[in-house]
Design an enzyme around this catalytic site. Structure first.
Site, short mmCIF file in Angstrom:
data_model
loop_
_atom_site.label_atom_id
_atom_site.label_comp_id
_atom_site.label_asym_id
_atom_site.label_seq_id
_atom_site.Cartn_x
_atom_site.Cartn_y
_atom_site.Cartn_z
CE LYS A 1 22.25 56.52 63.75
NZ LYS A 1 21.94 57.96 63.55
CE LYS B 1 18.36 54.58 63.61
NZ LYS B 1 18.25 56.03 63.36
#
Length: 324
Positions: free
Chosen positions: A195, A248
C-alpha cells in the site's frame, strides 16, 4: 521481400475470432465492491467526491448487498464512519458501530456474499492516523493489539475475511494469532501488503472523513518510488499468515502486480482506488471519454498484469455491462 507467412491480423478478423483467442478475461466474479456505512436509518446520501457512490445506513447497506449479489458480484468490503472518535480509535472494535452492524446484517440476509472488513484505525481516531500516536509519531507495536481487536470484532460480526490496511509492521501475525485464539481459524486475512503513500486516495479520505490531523502517512505507507520493497512486504505478510494480498493503488502500479504474480502463488487483488475512479467519472461526465470502454480496458489491464480480484467502485456498472 516481405515475409507474410504469419499474419497476426488473421486472428483479429471478427469479434468472434478476437473473443476466441483472447488471452485475458474480465468476469463479474473478479469484482469486489467497497461500501461506506454510516450511523442512522434510511440514509442514502451521495458522496460528492465519488460520483455514483453513497453513504449508507446499515439497513440501506443490506438492501444494496442483495442487489450486489444478484448481479453476480461475490464480495463487498465494508468501510464506515463511527458515531464517535477517540485517540485510540476504540469505535473501530465497538460491536454497536455501523461497520460491525452492517457486517452482521449482510451475513444474515445475504449469507453467500463474502464480507470483507477493513482493519484500520484512521476512520476512528481523532488524529486521522492509522495507529496510536505519541509525540506526533505513529507508534507501531502499541497499535498492533488494537488492530487485533478490530479484526476479532469483525469476525464476531460475521466477516469471512479481514483486510488490514494500516501498514504497521507485524500486524498480520498478531491478527492471525488473535483470530485463532478467539476461535476464528477459518477467517481469512487479505492483507494490504503493498500500500503506497499515494496521491490517489483523496476522494476516499473525504468519503470516510479520515484525512490526517497533522503530517502525512509516509512514515508507514510505502514510497511510490520503491519496487523491491513491495516484494519484501508481501513476503513478510505471507510468512505471517496472509491468505491473500492487496496492492494499492492499481493503475500506476501494474508493474508491482506483475512482479507479485511472478513471485508469489497466493491470490492477488488490485484496489482500483478512489482517485482512479473519480478521474474516469469526471472525464466521462464532460464527454471526453467513452466511460464503458475506458473502465473495461482499465480493469482488464489489472487482470492482465496478474491479479485475480479487483476492488473497484465501478463494480456495479461493470457487472451490468458484462451481463448484457
Amino acid at each position: 521481400m516481405l515475409d507474410l507467412t504469419y499474419r497476426p491480423r488473421r486472428l483479429r478478423t471478427s469479434a468472434s475470432m478476437r473473443a476466441l483467442v483472447q488471452e485475458t478475461t474480465l468476469n463479474v466474479e473478479d469484482l469486489i465492491y467497497p461500501i461506506f456505512v454510516v450511523p442512522g436509518e434510511g440514509v442514502r446520501e451521495p458522496i460528492d467526491s465519488l460520483p455514483g457512490q453513497y453513504h449508507l445506513s446499515v439497513d440501506e447497506a443490506v438492501k444494496l448487498a442483495k442487489e450486489i449479489y444478484d448481479l453476480g458480484i461475490l464480495g463487498v468490503e465494508v468501510f464506515g464512519i463511527p458515531t464517535y472518535k477517540d485517540e485510540q480509535g476504540s469505535s473501530a472494535w465497538d460491536m454497536e458501530q455501523p461497520v460491525q452492524q452492517a457486517i452482521a446484517g449482510i451475513r444474515k440476509e445475504v449469507p453467500e456474499l463474502i464480507v470483507i472488513g477493513d482493519v484500520c484505525l484512521c476512520q476512528y481516531t481523532t488524529t486521522g492516523h492509522c495507529g496510536c500516536v505519541e509525540d506526533h509519531t505513529v507508534v507501531n507495536d502499541e497499535t498492533l493489539p488494537l488492530l487485533a481487536q478490530v479484526a476479532v470484532s469483525q469476525a464476531k460480526a460475521g466477516a469471512q475475511v479481514v483486510a488490514p490496511s494500516d501498514m504497521m509492521d507485524g500486524r498480520v501475525g498478531v491478527i492471525r494469532t488473535a483470530l485463532d485464539e478467539a476461535g476464528f481459524t477459518d477467517v481469512a486475512i487479505m492483507s494490504y501488503s503493498a500500500k503506497y503513500a499515494s496521491a490517489y486516495y483523496g476522494p476516499f479520505r473525504d468519503a470516510v472523513h479520515s484525512a490526517p490531523e497533522f503530517g502525512d502517512r509516509k512514515g508507514y505507507q510505502m514510497d511510490p518510488a520503491n519496487r523491491l520493497e513491495a516484494l519484501r512486504e508481501i513476503e513478510l505478510d505471507i510468512r505471517e499468515g496472509a491468505d491473500m494480498i492487496i496492492m494499492k493503488p492499481a493503475l500506476s502500479y501494474l508493474d508491482i502486480i506483475r512482479e507479485a504474480r511472478d513471485n508469489f502463488d497466493v491470490p492477488l487483488a488490485a484496489y482500483n482506488v478512489s482517485g482512479e475512479y473519480a478521474m474516469i467519472k469526471t472525464a466521462a461526465a464532460q464527454g471526453l471519454i467513452d466511460e464503458k470502454r475506458i473502465v473495461l480496458e482499465t480493469l482488464l489491464s489489472m487482470k492482465r498484469a496478474g491479479c485475480k480480484m479487483i476492488i473497484t467502485y465501478h463494480a456495479l456498472d461493470v457487472a451490468r455491462w458484462l451481463r448484457k
